[in-house]
Write an enzyme that holds these catalytic residues in place. Structure first.
Site, PDB file in Angstrom:
ATOM      1  CG  ASN A  17       4.053  -6.821   2.224  1.00 16.51           C
ATOM      2  OD1 ASN A  17       4.269  -8.022   2.102  1.00 16.51           O
ATOM      3  ND2 ASN A  17       3.903  -6.026   1.183  1.00 16.51           N
ATOM      4  CE1 TYR A  18       4.782  -2.103   6.927  1.00 17.44           C
ATOM      5  CE2 TYR A  18       2.889  -1.694   8.322  1.00 17.44           C
ATOM      6  CZ  TYR A  18       3.751  -1.281   7.330  1.00 17.44           C
ATOM      7  OH  TYR A  18       3.587  -0.050   6.756  1.00 17.44           O
ATOM      8  NE  ARG A  19       6.156 -12.871   5.780  1.00 19.11           N
ATOM      9  CZ  ARG A  19       5.395 -13.910   5.499  1.00 19.11           C
ATOM     10  NH1 ARG A  19       4.515 -14.322   6.385  1.00 19.11           N
ATOM     11  NH2 ARG A  19       5.516 -14.545   4.355  1.00 19.11           N
ATOM     12  CE1 TYR A  55       0.470   2.066   4.128  1.00 19.96           C
ATOM     13  CE2 TYR A  55       1.244  -0.193   4.349  1.00 19.96           C
ATOM     14  CZ  TYR A  55       1.196   1.119   4.812  1.00 19.96           C
ATOM     15  OH  TYR A  55       1.888   1.468   5.939  1.00 19.96           O
TER      16      TYR A  55
END
Length: 512
Positions: free
Chosen positions: A449-451, A170
């Site tokens: 995507n923010y593992r 995003y």
């Protein structure tokens, strides 16, 4: 480049090199880095964005394949399968929990940084971009071809396209044009059998899965065909700061009520940090238009911020990319091609979604907790606009209507050592725990995507991989998790593409 002579010196290395050579249709030896090669360490460390995974104790790959051709990817997959080695796939390195380049078991690193071409088709307003390109390289190429097109990617230019797109990336165009995956029209993937497939060949189920479900669970994505989006010749940006003493609590509270309802041309992010015994809230904005129209919207919808024309800067879209990346004015757009512009640090990130406004009293409690924890900061990213229009099942990325904003928690430090790491990880985890009453529930949602390994992992060879994977899978994928599992089971039944947070296979299937 790697040295074939040094690579062949060790019998095990010779065995791997022979296998790779036999399965590649183009020369591969110069793309392989064994630990005996002089460039092995620099190649490994060049795309590590979190120093937590750059220590001497971090497991290192048996060898690195810095692929320059799709056949190198095919041969790496086939040889890892033949020799029982795990495969980790890296495009940019902003995988802050290290899953793309660290494993506790013997593994090979397939690094895609050499596969970074970007081909713009102005007439069709599309582009083919390789997974190893960075967002900055993509933006630079778009702007070099046409000034009135852009792409709804992220604000950090050194992020790799491969991981960004496959995880549902995003950015500040999301309220106008949706996510990156909402603008993907084709892709090339190499599957677990080494086959090269485009959208038609892979089928719509797999294409759906890699658009937000994480490409590394399903194969190696070589390149993407994306739809470019229109941007005006002139956009407006601003960055306004308010401390607690300047009424930040009131302004942030009002922001919560209107940020997702503002005109879709306007994106206002809030960044919160502790600074000199207070909290500073920074309101960063991109408006797809000129200052005059922006001021009309702000005066009507958000007068509490007190924005003035003097706070606003008009510029081109590509210049706004530099502004959002905190580059000084007049910086050349050439900097977007720099893959390593800033020194790295130790870091941990987590995420949440907010579905009901937090009361002013709740915000004040959060500020107090932030000042207590010190370095933990927030980024609030607004939803609404296009994000409310795409059904949750349209792509594998599920977090759509019903969310007011997404939270990124972040903590960074420079002191090495286990003691420092434990302290700062404890700080952000306590902050995350404190936020429980204010965020989404059943499941508590998270952004893939923010593992974040704190929210669950699956063990290699576990008999309960489905149950273990469901713990984090529901958080990342919500109602789309079960479909992702079915796709995974169909295309990779032997669970070759595995990491600690990969999509699992159905119970009873082969799990290596």
């Amino acid at each position: 480049m790697a040295s074939p002579s040094s690579s062949a010196a060790d019998p095990a290395q010779h065995k791997y090199l022979q296998c790779l050579t036999n399965h590649s249709s183009t020369p591969i030896s110069q793309a392989i880095y064994f630990p005996t090669d002089p460039l092995y360490t620099s190649t490994l460390e060049s795309n590590i964005r979190n120093l937590v995974y750059a220590s001497d104790s971090t497991p290192r790959p048996l060898f690195i394949v810095a692929a320059t051709h799709v056949s190198h990817i095919q041969s790496t997959i086939l040889c890892c399968k033949a020799h029982g080695l795990q495969l980790r796939i890296r495009s940019g390195g902003h995988d802050f929990d290290g899953l793309s380049y660290v494993s506790p078991s013997p593994f090979v690193l397939l690094d895609l940084f050499n596969l970074r071409s970007v081909t713009i088709d102005v007439e069709s307003e599309t582009a083919w971009v390789n997974s190893g390109a960075t967002l900055g390289e993509l933006y630079h190429e778009i702007a070099g071809n046409i000034k009135i097109l852009g792409f709804p990617g992220g604000v950090c230019p050194t992020v790799g396209v491969g991981g960004f797109l496959s995880g549902g990336g995003y950015g500040n165009l999301m309220r106008k044009h949706g996510l990156s995956v909402d603008n993907v029209v084709d892709a090339i993937i190499v599957d677990s059998d080494g086959r090269v497939l485009d959208r038609e060949a892979m089928g719509e189920d797999l294409f759906w899965a890699i658009n937000g479900g994480g490409g590394a669970s399903f194969g190696v994505i070589v390149s993407w065909k994306i739809r470019l989006v229109p941007v005006p010749e002139t956009v407006t940006v601003f960055r306004v700061e308010r401390t607690l003493e300047q009424g930040a609590s009131d302004v942030v509270h009002k922001w919560q009520l209107i940020a997702d309802k503002l005109h879709e041309d306007l994106f206002i992010r809030v960044v919160g940090d502790e600074e000199k015994f207070t909290i500073k809230a920074k309101f960063n904005a991109l408006f797809l238009g000129k200052t005059e129209r922006l001021m009309g919207l702000m005066d009507h919808e958000f007068p509490e911020l007190g924005l003035s024309p003097a706070d606003c800067l008009e510029m081109s879209w590509i210049e706004s990319v530099l502004f959002w990346s905190n580059y000084p004015p007049e910086t050349s757009t050439e900097v977007l091609r720099d893959r390593h512009p800033k020194p790295e640090k130790f870091v941990k990130k987590k995420s949440d979604y907010v579905q009901e406004p937090i009361s002013k009293e709740g915000l004040e409690g959060i500020w107090a907790k932030m000042m207590e924890s010190g370095k933990t900061g927030f980024v609030f990213n607004p939803y609404g606009g296009a994000m409310d229009e795409v059904p949750a099942a349209e792509t594998a990325f599920p977090h759509r209507a019903g969310n007011l904003y997404k939270i990124q928690y972040s903590i960074g430090w420079k002191e090495p050592g286990v003691e420092a790491e434990e302290k700062y990880l404890g700080d952000i985890r306590r902050m995350y725990s404190y936020m429980t009453p204010f965020v989404s529930k059943n499941p508590r949602r998270a952004y893939m995507n923010y593992r974040d390994l704190d929210i669950g992992t699956v063990k290699r060879g576990s008999k309960n991989s489905y149950a273990e994977g469901k713990v984090y899978g529901d958080k990342y994928f919500d109602g789309n998790f079960e479909r992702l599992v079915k796709v995974k089971t169909a295309v990779d039944p032997n669970y070759f593409f595995w990491n600690e947070q990969s999509v699992p296979v159905l119970p009873g299937k082969v799990e290596l």
